[in-house]
Design a protein around this motif. Structure first.
Motif: not given
Length: 161
Positions: A106-118
């Motif tokens: 039910a709780n749809k709040v997103v709190d996440a880490q996202l990593e990119l390697l360019l």
């Protein structure tokens, strides 16, 4: 026939009045995503053509509609690379797909880490040292955009063997 034309004309005028002075870019967004840079926090020095750039973002969204299901190649994260000097304003952008981050339940709040390697950046021709500025923006599935995030300056130098 005349009644239909006058009705169409009235609808056209009403629509014109409703849209006049309306700037679609400033329509308030409902639950726009938020994005902050976690790493790097300061100026970055990289060897031209050798060092990759690792970016780590913290992303949040109140209604959880971030990312796409596997197989959907829609791009929702953009990095704009701007270089000053000659040519006067040289820019390119990179697009990325974001995996579906919607939580189950039910709780749809997103709190996440996202990593990119360019991949490594290259200095421009005839330059031993170069610099670039990166800007990032994120879009959720509803079409809401995060505020543009300015990343630290990246300096490139030609490494000698």
């Amino acid at each position: 026939m005349a009644h239909r034309l006058s009705l169409r004309f009235a609808l056209f005028l009403l629509l014109g009045q409703a849209l006049s002075g309306c700037d679609l870019l400033f329509i308030p967004q409902i639950f726009p995503p938020e994005m902050d840079l976690v790493q790097p926090r300061d100026t970055v020095w990289l060897r031209s053509g050798l060092d990759s750039l690792r970016l780590e973002f913290r992303i949040r969204d109140e209604d959880g509609d971030l990312g796409r299901d596997s197989g959907d190649q829609t791009r929702d994260l953009w990095l704009l690379e701007v270089r000053y000097g000659f040519p006067p304003f040289d820019s390119t952008y990179r697009e990325f797909s974001v995996p579906n981050l919607t939580p189950r339940g039910a709780n749809k709040v997103v709190d996440a880490q996202l990593e990119l390697l360019l991949d490594p950046f290259e200095t421009r021709a005839d330059l031993d040292v170069d610099s670039l500025q990166l800007y990032a923006v994120l879009r959720d599935r509803s079409g809401n955009f995060s505020p543009v995030l300015t990343l630290p300056t990246v300096y490139l130098w030609k490494a000698t063997n």
